[in-house]
Design a protein around this motif. Structure first.
Motif, PDB file in Angstrom:
ATOM      1  N   PRO A  43      37.901  26.157  -2.187  1.00 52.69           N
ATOM      2  CA  PRO A  43      39.210  26.634  -1.731  1.00 52.69           C
ATOM      3  C   PRO A  43      40.266  26.513  -2.821  1.00 52.69           C
ATOM      4  O   PRO A  43      40.129  25.728  -3.763  1.00 52.69           O
ATOM      5  CB  PRO A  43      39.521  25.725  -0.539  1.00 52.69           C
ATOM      6  CG  PRO A  43      38.767  24.468  -0.831  1.00 52.69           C
ATOM      7  CD  PRO A  43      37.505  24.905  -1.510  1.00 52.69           C
ATOM      8  N   LEU A  44      41.339  27.279  -2.674  1.00 50.52           N
ATOM      9  CA  LEU A  44      42.450  27.311  -3.606  1.00 50.52           C
ATOM     10  C   LEU A  44      43.622  26.473  -3.093  1.00 50.52           C
ATOM     11  O   LEU A  44      43.681  26.151  -1.910  1.00 50.52           O
ATOM     12  CB  LEU A  44      42.908  28.758  -3.812  1.00 50.52           C
ATOM     13  CG  LEU A  44      41.844  29.747  -4.317  1.00 50.52           C
ATOM     14  CD1 LEU A  44      42.294  31.177  -4.065  1.00 50.52           C
ATOM     15  CD2 LEU A  44      41.569  29.525  -5.798  1.00 50.52           C
ATOM     16  N   GLY A  45      44.564  26.163  -3.979  1.00 44.93           N
ATOM     17  CA  GLY A  45      45.781  25.469  -3.563  1.00 44.93           C
ATOM     18  C   GLY A  45      46.000  24.122  -4.206  1.00 44.93           C
ATOM     19  O   GLY A  45      46.921  23.400  -3.832  1.00 44.93           O
ATOM     20  N   TRP A 104      41.649  28.434   1.580  1.00 45.27           N
ATOM     21  CA  TRP A 104      42.760  27.596   1.124  1.00 45.27           C
ATOM     22  C   TRP A 104      42.546  26.145   1.500  1.00 45.27           C
ATOM     23  O   TRP A 104      41.988  25.840   2.548  1.00 45.27           O
ATOM     24  CB  TRP A 104      44.082  28.062   1.753  1.00 45.27           C
ATOM     25  CG  TRP A 104      44.402  29.496   1.510  1.00 45.27           C
ATOM     26  CD1 TRP A 104      44.356  30.525   2.413  1.00 45.27           C
ATOM     27  CD2 TRP A 104      44.793  30.093   0.264  1.00 45.27           C
ATOM     28  NE1 TRP A 104      44.711  31.709   1.823  1.00 45.27           N
ATOM     29  CE2 TRP A 104      44.974  31.481   0.502  1.00 45.27           C
ATOM     30  CE3 TRP A 104      45.001  29.582  -1.022  1.00 45.27           C
ATOM     31  CZ2 TRP A 104      45.363  32.367  -0.505  1.00 45.27           C
ATOM     32  CZ3 TRP A 104      45.382  30.467  -2.022  1.00 45.27           C
ATOM     33  CH2 TRP A 104      45.562  31.833  -1.762  1.00 45.27           C
ATOM     34  N   GLU A 118      44.130  23.056   3.054  1.00 47.13           N
ATOM     35  CA  GLU A 118      45.252  22.824   3.954  1.00 47.13           C
ATOM     36  C   GLU A 118      46.086  21.661   3.419  1.00 47.13           C
ATOM     37  O   GLU A 118      45.530  20.672   2.959  1.00 47.13           O
ATOM     38  CB  GLU A 118      44.736  22.511   5.363  1.00 47.13           C
ATOM     39  CG  GLU A 118      44.103  23.699   6.068  1.00 47.13           C
ATOM     40  CD  GLU A 118      45.096  24.814   6.347  1.00 47.13           C
ATOM     41  OE1 GLU A 118      46.326  24.531   6.402  1.00 47.13           O
ATOM     42  OE2 GLU A 118      44.666  25.958   6.495  1.00 47.13           O
ATOM     43  N   ALA A 159      48.161  24.241   1.969  1.00 55.12           N
ATOM     44  CA  ALA A 159      48.765  24.926   0.821  1.00 55.12           C
ATOM     45  C   ALA A 159      49.726  26.049   1.205  1.00 55.12           C
ATOM     46  O   ALA A 159      50.859  26.089   0.704  1.00 55.12           O
ATOM     47  CB  ALA A 159      47.671  25.433  -0.109  1.00 55.12           C
ATOM     48  N   PRO A 160      49.346  26.995   2.070  1.00 53.11           N
ATOM     49  CA  PRO A 160      50.298  28.075   2.390  1.00 53.11           C
ATOM     50  C   PRO A 160      51.611  27.552   2.969  1.00 53.11           C
ATOM     51  O   PRO A 160      52.695  28.017   2.589  1.00 53.11           O
ATOM     52  CB  PRO A 160      49.522  28.933   3.399  1.00 53.11           C
ATOM     53  CG  PRO A 160      48.078  28.681   3.074  1.00 53.11           C
ATOM     54  CD  PRO A 160      48.027  27.235   2.703  1.00 53.11           C
ATOM     55  N   LEU A 183      50.651  31.619  -4.372  1.00 53.39           N
ATOM     56  CA  LEU A 183      49.316  31.085  -4.107  1.00 53.39           C
ATOM     57  C   LEU A 183      48.273  31.705  -5.023  1.00 53.39           C
ATOM     58  O   LEU A 183      47.373  31.016  -5.519  1.00 53.39           O
ATOM     59  CB  LEU A 183      48.940  31.334  -2.648  1.00 53.39           C
ATOM     60  CG  LEU A 183      49.646  30.450  -1.620  1.00 53.39           C
ATOM     61  CD1 LEU A 183      49.437  30.994  -0.212  1.00 53.39           C
ATOM     62  CD2 LEU A 183      49.163  29.006  -1.707  1.00 53.39           C
ATOM     63  N   ASP A 222      48.552  30.117  -8.417  1.00 57.57           N
ATOM     64  CA  ASP A 222      48.547  28.658  -8.411  1.00 57.57           C
ATOM     65  C   ASP A 222      47.493  28.123  -9.381  1.00 57.57           C
ATOM     66  O   ASP A 222      46.320  28.497  -9.294  1.00 57.57           O
ATOM     67  CB  ASP A 222      48.234  28.162  -6.995  1.00 57.57           C
ATOM     68  CG  ASP A 222      48.317  26.651  -6.874  1.00 57.57           C
ATOM     69  OD1 ASP A 222      49.330  26.083  -7.314  1.00 57.57           O
ATOM     70  OD2 ASP A 222      47.367  26.042  -6.347  1.00 57.57           O
ATOM     71  N   GLN A 263      44.643  25.991 -10.713  1.00 57.26           N
ATOM     72  CA  GLN A 263      43.641  25.134 -10.100  1.00 57.26           C
ATOM     73  C   GLN A 263      43.153  24.105 -11.113  1.00 57.26           C
ATOM     74  O   GLN A 263      42.903  24.442 -12.269  1.00 57.26           O
ATOM     75  CB  GLN A 263      42.459  25.957  -9.590  1.00 57.26           C
ATOM     76  CG  GLN A 263      42.842  27.040  -8.589  1.00 57.26           C
ATOM     77  CD  GLN A 263      43.649  26.497  -7.439  1.00 57.26           C
ATOM     78  OE1 GLN A 263      43.130  25.785  -6.591  1.00 57.26           O
ATOM     79  NE2 GLN A 263      44.936  26.820  -7.393  1.00 57.26           N
TER      80      GLN A 263
END
Length: 349
Positions: A180-182, A258, A260, A262-263, A299, A302, A304
């Motif tokens: 996941p990203l963020g 994502w 959590e 992050a958004p 996002l 972002d 990483q």
């Protein structure tokens, strides 16, 4: 030095994790004409393709993969900082399809600010990850520096035929992301004491997960290109793949995984300075659909730290790739888009 006077690690650095990277467009300018060229036929991967590591053919059965990665603290817990930095450095070997064999530690510490116990914990965190990967830290180099810096120089091996570059994707390939990203968003919130324990643990779990599936993915002929998503963001590293392969990417925003929360954190105003630098470096080659949420740009750019693998594979191999990733514990691995013929560009819808 008493415990109450020990500063937070993140307070000692101007940036953290892979967000410390020089912006990709600035880096490209610095590197232009800066490195010697010459007839090195056994150098299979050098600086020409913005790939994850250098690769040198030793013989018909072995290629040496070499990389180095280091940065300032992204978290305050010293052991976690060491673990994240080591995992991130090892990722470049896996992203080329290799197997790490040895590492050297790169250590720069403000000796007047940090006690030996804190520095020892950073080194122990890095060593624990290398132990998990089955390799020794066989030496290294240390300096007394203004900001805390830790990382590794790593060497690995692979069969020359199994090297996975980032510029060999093919039109029609599916794009799969393993993590996941963020991370950058969560680290920005952490620095301001606005990240809860659940968010912190999610970030640590992701950034300390080794990208070991890269070694297995390299043996799949229908995996055409491989890279990892780090400081230049999902857009930046996808664009490197597009440029190298001369293809266009179509990303499905709704499919992106994502960390959590992050958004929600971006909507609350948390993001890193590197996000803006990443956007400036790629905006001319990126189109964002009008219906995307307001936080999408932040996002997508972002940075990483110790991010996931980005896999370009034939559609018929997507199921096998997903199964391999999930079997390794990449529970949020996702099919996020595809590559098509066209001028290098990214369309996010």
């Amino acid at each position: 030095m008493t415990e109450t006077t020990i500063p937070r690690l993140t307070s000692l650095s101007h940036g953290g994790g892979c967000g410390c990277k020089i912006a990709p467009d600035v880096l490209a300018g610095l590197m232009r004409n800066a490195l010697p060229t010459g007839p090195f036929p056994d150098l299979l991967v050098g600086t020409q393709s913005s790939d994850d590591a250098a690769v040198y053919r030793l013989n018909d059965e072995q290629a040496l993969i070499a990389t180095t990665d280091f940065f300032m603290p992204i978290v305050d817990d010293p052991r976690d900082f060491g673990r994240i930095a080591a995992t991130n450095a090892l990722s470049d070997i896996y992203a080329m399809g290799g197997r790490p064999i040895m590492a050297l530690a790169l250590v720069g510490m403000p000796l007047k600010s940090l006690p030996p116990e804190t520095i020892n914990a950073i080194l122990a965190g890095g060593a624990s990850v290398c132990q998990e990967a089955g390799i020794p830290i066989a030496g290294g180099h240390s300096i007394d520096s203004v900001e805390p810096i830790y990382g590794l120089a790593v060497m690995g091996l692979a069969h020359p035929d199994h090297i996975k570059r980032n510029d060999q994707a093919q039109a029609g390939d599916v794009l799969i992301l393993s993590k996941p990203l963020g991370v950058g968003v969560l680290s920005a919130a952490l620095k301001k004491n606005q990240l809860d324990e659940a968010g912190y643990q999610a970030m640590i779990a992701s950034t300390t997960r080794l990208n070991t599936p890269g070694t297995q993915l390299a043996r799949l002929d229908q995996v055409h290109a491989l890279t990892d998503v780090t400081g230049f963001s999902l857009l930046g590293h996808t664009l490197e793949m597009c440029r190298g392969s001369q293809l266009r990417a179509e990303l499905d925003y709704a499919a992106l995984p994502w960390l959590e929360p992050a958004p929600a954190l971006v909507r609350a105003g948390f993001q890193t300075g590197a996000s803006g630098r990443n956007w400036n470096a790629c905006r001319a080659e990126v189109s964002l659909a009008a219906h995307l949420p307001t936080e999408a740009q932040a996002l997508l750019t972002d940075p990483q730290t110790s991010g996931g693998l980005l896999v370009a594979c034939a559609p018929e191999a997507a199921g096998e790739v997903m199964a391999l990733l999930q079997a390794d514990g990449c529970t949020q691995a996702a099919r996020i888009g595809r590559l098509v013929a066209g001028t290098p560009h990214i369309q996010v819808s």
